[in-house]
Structure formats: structure tokens, C-alpha cells
Design an enzyme around this catalytic site. Structure first.
Site, short mmCIF file in Angstrom:
data_model
loop_
_atom_site.label_atom_id
_atom_site.label_comp_id
_atom_site.label_asym_id
_atom_site.label_seq_id
_atom_site.Cartn_x
_atom_site.Cartn_y
_atom_site.Cartn_z
N GLU A 439 0.68 -1.10 -0.06
CA GLU A 439 0.46 -0.32 0.20
C GLU A 439 1.36 0.98 0.33
O GLU A 439 0.57 2.23 0.33
CB GLU A 439 -0.48 -0.12 0.93
CG GLU A 439 -1.90 -1.38 1.75
CD GLU A 439 -2.75 -1.60 -0.09
OE1 GLU A 439 -2.90 -0.57 -0.58
OE2 GLU A 439 -2.77 -2.38 -0.21
N GLY A 440 1.61 1.21 -0.47
CA GLY A 440 2.93 2.10 -0.62
C GLY A 440 3.95 2.10 0.49
O GLY A 440 3.97 2.05 1.94
#
Length: 596
Positions: A439-440
Site C-alpha cells: 500500500e505504498g
């Protein structure tokens, strides 16, 4: 593997730090009283402790398996999922009109923490479904909402997020999956997506894939990406399931941790193209997908909090039972439990204080989110939205980076036994390792914190938070006692360090971007340390006013906050020097590529 939800700590953070009373005053949340919140949290704690936590080790030893395109979840997971969804837990913070519970995010957030603390692999399935729900509620048509959201909330169906491709990781401009428009208004989707969490499984009737793809005439880069609903089974007009769609799982990954969560490689369109339905407008897919991403990033931050709490509990239990060596101060002639040794106390206190600080900061962020979405005054909503957006990359980045330290210390407390899988400490360490990546990555969160959250308003939100820290410092100075004096001293220095770095970022981003972004992750960690320390200071003040109610509980809050002040907050000065002390980008660019 045992886990007991820290209900009293959670309620303290909700009521004393995150402002549950303000949230219950918002329109639509009048029933979300502290009593209701307590009841919800206690029921969630029961499910997590009795049903999900015992499956955590089983998921590690017997991961999800793939055979001929079919993925079978860990034994026991499907039944646990039915219990989870039948209890209404997927819909805690989703709207009543789509069969959700309609409770504030602030009440839903502890449920997410406990879910992740008990069984991180299991929790990923509801996490992705939450993201799909949020995206559809924001960008879907009313027909799409009615068709998909209630069944996602009920658990009949689950959701996924399909961004990554073999050649397109964090750089979504490289997405190549194609979407060919059809005469009936649908699209034919073809391409390969990788790293799809719970992309195939046997726990639900259908899986709703939200997929980024390009239409034939789309512009290049991220501006040409659209978002599509591609269900595993097509959905008929009456809501029943139709034919199997042309999307198949060709393999699942073998991973360091979160082994029970199947990470799928999905192939779309091998047999003519999977049928997809456009969400919103063409070429706005990345905008819509960021709705899912932001929901998921906050939830991953809660994964960091949850797994930190679980690792801390296991380390404390071991330290109380393990007898080894005489005390260094000579207070006993025989060996004592290792929790009596100073360095073990240091490690446990570090684990405890990082967990409490990251929990408090995340809950405060959740409260700002509720205010941003439900306050009747538009100006107030905008103010809280800006603060929430600033905090999300810190909650995601700092909470997960902290979880690596906490779970590593959990192994260290166990000594050699921590390296042995049977104790369970190693699983927490392995499971936590993904949290700073998906998610980053932390660097992506840090770049977002600089580019979108600090430079966008010239450091305006950061300066507001610094001013709020000043109000807490005034309250600390009004208190007598060594703990309060120590917190005031270190928090004040932390405030100065954060202020200096914010000013450095704003002043130098255009002149020397390499120098600023070289320190991006350090800036994120600095913000986490200082803002986390601010919440610990607020906890100290709140606890001091309630000491007579429960001396043991509230004195522990004060002591934990003092430890954070003296052992964690001093990191702020070193981070400041690392960020601002270099001579421009010279240091980071000195070595040539060939010298690495």
C-alpha cells in the site's frame, strides 16, 4: 497463540485523546455513546481473542494453497469468516442504507486494530473489502452501489484492489491492462495483475475485483487510467450470480510472512476478455483508486499498531515466566524472572510506549476523519480533512516502521527462543515485515507527506499541529512533578525540531529537491516521534486527573509517557540534524553509480 484485547487502553485513547464525545455530538452519531463503543469493542475483543487468534499459528503452518486455479484457505478460516461477517463486523463503519452499522470511524478503528492483532493474514481480506466498499460508495453509480455494497458488507462477496502489474509496481503510469468498450456498455478486460491480496479464495460466493486498465484512446501516463468492476462471477440484474468471468488465478506467491493470506497472480481475458463495468468516468481511475488506497493505508497503519500490541503481550508473558540470572543490583541471591533486569525493562517499555503512541495518533486521526465527513459546518469539515490527510502517511509509515522495531524487540526479549518458530515471536516479526512495503512503501508515504501534505499549503497544517503542541506544553508547565517536567523538556525540543524541519522542507523543495527528499523518510519518522510524543503528553495529563479512580492503571500511563519522553522523543534532535545538516544534496549524490 493467545491475544487479549487491551480494552481499557483502547477506551482511554478513544475518550481521553481522540474525543469520542465530540464525535457522538455529530449528526447521525448520537447513538455512538461511550457505552455503545465499549459494548462494540468488548464483543469484537471476544471474537478476536477466542476465534481468530487461535488460527494465527495455523495460518502460518498451513498457508492458503493453490491447485489448478483454485485457492483453498487455511483450515478454519472459512468458518471464522462466516462468524466475522454474520456478526456484522464488515459493516461497522459503513452506511446504514447499505446494511452497514453506521458507526463512526473512531469506533471502527479499534475493531480493525484488534482484528489485525489477532490474525493479520485473516484481517487482510476484510481490509481489501473495506477499500472496495469505500471506492464504490464514492465513485460508483447508485445501481452499482445497490448491486455490490450490501453483499460486500454481508460477507457474501469480498473485494480486491488490482493495481500492480509485472512491469508496473509503484509507477502506475506503466499500467498496460486493456479495456475494450463493447456495444452493450461493458468493457472487455485483458492483462495480468500481480500481488493481489485475497485475489482468489473459497471463503465467499463471489470476489469483486476493482481493476485499473486503459481504454484504447486513453492518454499516456496516469491520466489515461480507468477503474473497472470485474467480478469473479458475473452479476445478473436480480443480484443473482451468473457465469464465471474470464479472470483466473494462475498462481499464488510464497512469502516471508502473512502466509495464510493468498497473494494472487490474476490473468484477465485469456478466453476473449473478462467483462468489466466502468466506475465513474473514463481516465479518472487513479483518482478513484486512491480512495481505496487511502482507506487501505490507514488500515495498514492499524496493522502496525495491532501486531505491535500482540508482540508486546507475548514478550511480557515470556519475560515474567523466564527465570535467568541474578539481578545486577544484588537484591537477590538467586536467579529471577528476566522482567526484573533493567535492559529487559527497557525493551518492554520501548515496545509498550511505541504501541501506545502509535495507537493514540491513529485514533486521533480517525476522529479527524469523522469530523471531516460529518460536521455540519463546511469550513470545519475542510479543516479536519486537511489534518486527517496530513496524518494518514504518518499513521501508515511511522506505525509500521515502529512495528518492525517492536516485533524485533519481541524476538530479542525471548533471546534464543525468539529465533525458534514454536514460541510465536518470530511469526510476528516476519508478518510485520510487509507492512512498510505494501500500500505504498515508507518512502512513498514520506514523499506524499512532503509533496501533497506539506508543500501544498506551505506547511500550514503542520504549523497548526505545532501550535496545538504548544497548548499541551502550557498545560505540562502548569503541573508539578519530575514526569511532567521531563515530558515538557523533551516535547518542547521535539516541537522545535519538527518546526525547523517543516521550514527547511518548504524553503528548499524547489531549490534543492534532492536534499529535501533525501530526508523524506526521516521527516516522516520525526513527525511520528513528535506527534506521538504529543499524544503521550496528553495521555499523561489525562491520567493525572484520574489517578484516584484506578491508581495502578493511570500511574502506568504516566510512567509509560515519561519513558517515551526520555527514550524516544530525544530522537527528534538527531533526525533534525540528519535532515537539515547536510550541505544540500551533496551527501546523497557523492557516490557515483559505479561506486555502489
Amino acid at each position: 497463540m493467545s491475544y487479549t484485547a487491551p480494552v481499557k487502553d483502547i477506551m482511554f485513547a478513544l475518550t481521553e485523546l481522540a474525543g469520542l464525545d465530540r464525535i457522538t455530538a455529530l449528526p447521525g452519531f448520537e447513538d455512538a455513546t461511550p457505552e455503545t463503543a465499549q459494548a462494540v469493542i468488548e464483543e469484537s475483543a471476544k471474537l478476536c481473542g477466542e476465534v481468530l487468534a487461535p488460527l494465527n499459528v495455523q495460518g502460518d503452518k498451513s498457508p492458503s494453497s493453490w491447485k489448478d486455479g483454485v485457492v483453498t484457505a487455511t483450515p478454519g478460516f472459512a468458518d471464522a469468516f462466516r462468524q466475522f461477517t454474520s456478526g456484522g463486523w464488515q459493516g461497522v463503519q459503513h452506511p446504514l442504507e447499505y446494511d452497514g452499522q453506521g458507526l463512526p470511524k473512531l469506533v471502527g478503528t479499534p475493531c480493525i486494530e484488534m482484528l489485525n492483532a489477532s490474525n493479520l493474514s485473516f484481517a487482510l481480506c476484510p481490509l481489501l473489502t473495506d477499500g472496495a466498499i469505500e471506492a464504490l460508495l464514492t465513485a460508483g453509480t447508485e445501481a452499482q452501489k445497490r448491486a455490490y455494497v450490501p453483499k460486500l458488507i454481508s460477507g457474501q462477496w469480498t473485494g480486491t484492489m488490482n493495481l500492480t502489474e509485472p512491469q508496473a509496481g509503484s509507477d502506475l503510469a506503466l499500467v498496460r491492462t486493456r479495456a475494450e468498450p463493447q456495444d452493450d456498455g461493458t468493457y472487455r478486460i485483458s492483462g495480468t495483475k500481480i500481488f493481489i491480496t485475497w485475489g482468489e479464495h473459497d471463503m465467499a460466493e463471489n470476489i469483486v475485483h476493482l481493476v485499473l486498465a486503459r481504454t484504447p484512446n486513453a492518454p499516456e501516463g496516469v491520466k489515461g487510467i480507468s477503474l473497472f468492476i470485474v467480478p469473479k462471477f458475473q452479476v445478473n440484474e436480480d443480484g443473482s450470480l451468473g457465469e464465471r468471468n474470464d479472470v483466473h488465478c494462475v498462481s499464488i506467491e510464497h512469502k516471508l510472512g502473512i502466509k495464510a493470506s493468498p497473494t494472487a497472480v490474476l490473468q484477465f481475458g485469456d478466453n476473449g476478455g473478462a467483462i468489466g463495468h466502468l466506475v465513474g468516468e473514463e481516465n479518472r481511475g487513479l483518482e478513484y483508486m486512491f480512495i481505496m488506497m487511502n482507506a487501505a493505508r490507514f488500515a495498514v497503519g492499524m496493522q502496525g499498531v495491532g501486531i505491535s500490541e500482540a508482540a508486546y503481550q507475548k514478550a511480557v508473558d515470556y519475560a515474567k515466566d523466564r527465570v535467568q540470572s541474578r539481578p545486577v543490583d544484588g537484591s537477590a541471591k538467586q536467579a529471577v524472572s528476566i522482567i526484573q533486569h533493567p535492559d529487559v525493562r527497557r525493551m518492554l517499555s520501548t515496545m509498550r510506549s511505541l504501541t501506545e503512541a502509535s495507537r493514540a495518533l491513529a485514533y486521533v486521526a480517525a476522529g479527524h476523519c469523522d469530523m471531516a465527513h460529518h460536521h455540519p459546518d463546511a469550513a470545519v469539515r475542510a479543516e479536519h480533512q486537511a489534518i486527517y490527510e496530513y496524518l494518514v502517511p504518518i499513521v501508515k509509515g511511522w506505525s509500521t516502521e515502529s512495528s518492525l522495531e517492536v516485533t524485533s524487540l519481541g524476538v530479542q526479549v525471548h533471546g534464543g527462543m525468539g529465533f525458534i518458530e514454536e514460541t510465536g515471536a518470530a511469526q510476528y516479526y516476519r508478518d510485520a515485515r510487509i507492512l512498510t512495503i505494501y500500500e505504498g512503501t515508507t518512502a512513498i508515504q514520506a514523499n506524499d507527506l512532503i509533496g501533497r501534505k506539506t508543500l501544498r499549503d506551505g506547511g500550514g497544517v503542520a504549523k497548526t499541529l505545532l501550535s496545538n503542541i504548544g497548548e499541551t506544553l502550557d498545560a505540562l508547565h502548569a503541573h508539578e512533578g519530575a514526569a511532567f517536567e521531563s515530558m515538557a523538556k523533551h516535547l518542547e525540543q521535539g516541537q522545535r525540531s519538527l518546526k525547523t524541519v517543516v521550514e527547511f522542507v518548504v524553503a528548499n523543495a524547489k531549490r534543492d529537491p534532492n536534499a529535501v527528499f533525501m530526508g523524506a523518510v526521516l521527516y516522516l519518522k520525526l513527525a511520528g516521534v513528535v506527534l506521538g510524543g504529543w499524544q503521550m503528553a496528553r495521555a499523561m495529563l489525562a491520567a493525572s486527573s484520574k489517578l484516584a479512580e484506578d491508581p495502578s492503571f493511570y500511574s502506568a500511563k504516566i510512567a509509560t509517557a515519561q519513558f517515551f519522553a526520555e527514550y524516544v522523543l530525544p530522537q527528534a534532535m538527531a533526525l533534525e540534524v540528519s535532515i537539515t545538516g547536510a550541505k544540500g544534496s551533496e551527501g546523497v549524490l557523492t557516490l557515483s553509480e559505479s561506486q555502489f
